[in-house]
Design a protein around this motif. Structure first.
Motif, PDB file in Angstrom:
ATOM      1  N   LEU A   7      -4.350   0.909  -8.465  1.00 17.32           N
ATOM      2  CA  LEU A   7      -4.034   1.428  -7.137  1.00 17.32           C
ATOM      3  C   LEU A   7      -4.813   2.709  -6.859  1.00 17.32           C
ATOM      4  O   LEU A   7      -5.337   2.909  -5.750  1.00 17.32           O
ATOM      5  N   ALA A  20      -0.191   3.333  -1.809  1.00 15.78           N
ATOM      6  CA  ALA A  20      -0.008   1.966  -1.325  1.00 15.78           C
ATOM      7  C   ALA A  20       0.056   1.929   0.197  1.00 15.78           C
ATOM      8  O   ALA A  20      -0.454   0.990   0.830  1.00 15.78           O
ATOM      9  N   ALA A  61       2.368   6.808  -5.905  1.00 16.19           N
ATOM     10  CA  ALA A  61       2.050   5.390  -5.787  1.00 16.19           C
ATOM     11  C   ALA A  61       2.442   4.852  -4.414  1.00 16.19           C
ATOM     12  O   ALA A  61       1.689   4.081  -3.798  1.00 16.19           O
ATOM     13  N   VAL A  66       3.395  -2.637  -6.576  1.00 11.55           N
ATOM     14  CA  VAL A  66       2.806  -1.765  -7.581  1.00 11.55           C
ATOM     15  C   VAL A  66       3.629  -1.861  -8.855  1.00 11.55           C
ATOM     16  O   VAL A  66       4.831  -1.568  -8.839  1.00 11.55           O
ATOM     17  N   THR A  67       3.004  -2.264  -9.957  1.00 12.43           N
ATOM     18  CA  THR A  67       3.701  -2.243 -11.233  1.00 12.43           C
ATOM     19  C   THR A  67       3.567  -0.847 -11.830  1.00 12.43           C
ATOM     20  O   THR A  67       2.478  -0.286 -11.897  1.00 12.43           O
ATOM     21  N   ASN A 123      -1.594  -2.260 -10.725  1.00 11.57           N
ATOM     22  CA  ASN A 123      -0.833  -1.246 -11.444  1.00 11.57           C
ATOM     23  C   ASN A 123      -1.251   0.129 -10.908  1.00 11.57           C
ATOM     24  O   ASN A 123      -2.039   0.226  -9.971  1.00 11.57           O
ATOM     25  N   GLN A 124      -0.741   1.198 -11.492  1.00 10.23           N
ATOM     26  CA  GLN A 124      -1.010   2.527 -10.933  1.00 10.23           C
ATOM     27  C   GLN A 124      -2.473   2.918 -11.049  1.00 10.23           C
ATOM     28  O   GLN A 124      -3.047   3.516 -10.125  1.00 10.23           O
ATOM     29  N   VAL A 161       2.196  -4.647  -0.728  1.00 10.52           N
ATOM     30  CA  VAL A 161       1.668  -4.116  -1.977  1.00 10.52           C
ATOM     31  C   VAL A 161       2.804  -4.044  -2.987  1.00 10.52           C
ATOM     32  O   VAL A 161       3.832  -3.407  -2.735  1.00 10.52           O
ATOM     33  N   ALA A 194      -2.018   8.178  -8.214  1.00  6.53           N
ATOM     34  CA  ALA A 194      -0.883   7.242  -8.169  1.00  6.53           C
ATOM     35  C   ALA A 194      -0.085   7.332  -9.457  1.00  6.53           C
ATOM     36  O   ALA A 194       0.479   6.340  -9.913  1.00  6.53           O
TER      37      ALA A 194
END
Length: 311
Positions: free
Chosen positions: A190, A208, A204, A221-222, A186-187, A219, A198
């Motif tokens: 990350l 990433a 973000a 990213v949620t 997640n942010q 990657v 991020a």
């Protein structure tokens, strides 16, 4: 590719307190309600995939306390293969105190307990069964050496691995996870892994890309209410929007996303389609309280999609 999913990871007992606000230091507040449930990132992701019809094998460790037997029974009742879920003599089960605010946002502490005893040798003991899986899920609520061992073992056999680096730790050696097919933070995670902000989608993506430059293949990213982002070395980032719903409890939303992603990807091999499926499932999950108990079965999820217009 086999549609079977292997999860090497944690289980916890969730201790959920619903609060009006967090108390200040030294302050005592009354809270509206409390509930207990089964959780842990590994078990949550396994349950989400299994509830959607996935064939799931879990490798995990529980305590030999009053929670351990209940955890195994819960997993078995859901249809998960618990051949390699075993109690550790003298160990306490992992627990996760969770505090949920009226907005649905949550704050979580974890006590790993028996999860700290899931070792590389336990993975080797499960190797014959893990070799039948088309995708393996990992998280960081177990020892890092076990995580590295699974990635190396799976890479040598051409089995895709999705690593959810949660909870993120600065000690994670990125050079030792390059065998994973997907890294899915997640942010917050990350930001810890990249050392960069991020908080926005643009930040973000930039963060990433630094991981991709270091050799991470893909990657995911949620982004919470902003959906999810796929960043690879090829081409622009791909964004999958979140599904707008009124949140009741966001606990376990990331695990719902990843479990649903795994179930769809193992069956179809389409990353973006699996991300969209995961976003739908995560949205459905946050309309109910709890973690695993908020994860819909196939019929309930179909009804949710139908209500959205067949999405």
């Amino acid at each position: 590719m086999s549609a079977r999913i292997g999860v090497v990871g944690s289980n916890m007992v969730d201790l959920v307190t619903y609060i009006d606000r967090m108390p200040a230091a030294g302050e005592t507040l009354a809270a509206p309600s409390f509930s207990m449930g089964h959780g842990g990132k590994g078990a949550n992701q396994a349950v989400a995939a299994a509830r959607l019809g996935g064939e799931v094998l879990l490798v995990s460790r529980v305590g030999d306390d009053l929670f351990g037997g209940g955890t195994i029974r819960n997993l078995r009742d859901i249809g998960i293969d618990v051949t390699h879920v075993r109690a550790v003599p003298g160990a306490q089960s992992g627990v996760a105190p969770i505090f949920v605010e009226p907005s649905g946002e949550n704050r979580i502490l974890i006590v790993k307990g028996a999860n700290e005893h899931l070792l590389p040798a336990d993975v080797d003991a499960a190797a014959a069964d893990l070799a039948t899986c088309g995708l393996i899920l990992l998280q960081l609520e177990i020892p890092l050496e076990t995580v590295y061992h699974v990635i190396d073992w799976a890479a040598a056999r051409g089995i895709p691995v999705l690593l959810n680096p949660a909870p993120a730790v600065p000690e994670l050696d990125v050079s030792r996870i390059l065998g994973a097919t997907f890294l899915a933070p997640n942010q917050t995670e990350l930001g810890i892994l990249s050392g960069l902000p991020a908080e926005t989608r643009e930040q973000a993506e930039a963060a990433a890309r630094t991981l991709v430059a270091r050799g991470v293949r893909q990657v995911i990213v949620t982004l919470g209410a902003e959906g999810a982002l796929l960043v690879t070395a090829e081409g622009p980032a791909r964004h999958v929007p979140a599904v707008p719903v009124r949140p009741v409890d966001t606990s376990g939303a990331g695990d719902a996303f990843l479990g649903a992603f795994a179930q769809h990807y193992a069956s179809h091999g389409d990353t973006l389609a699996a991300m969209r499926w995961g976003a739908l499932y995560a949205a459905d999950s946050i309309t109910r309280q709890g973690t695993q108990k908020a994860f819909a079965g196939e019929a309930e999820f179909a009804a949710f999609r139908e209500a959205l217009g067949g999405g």
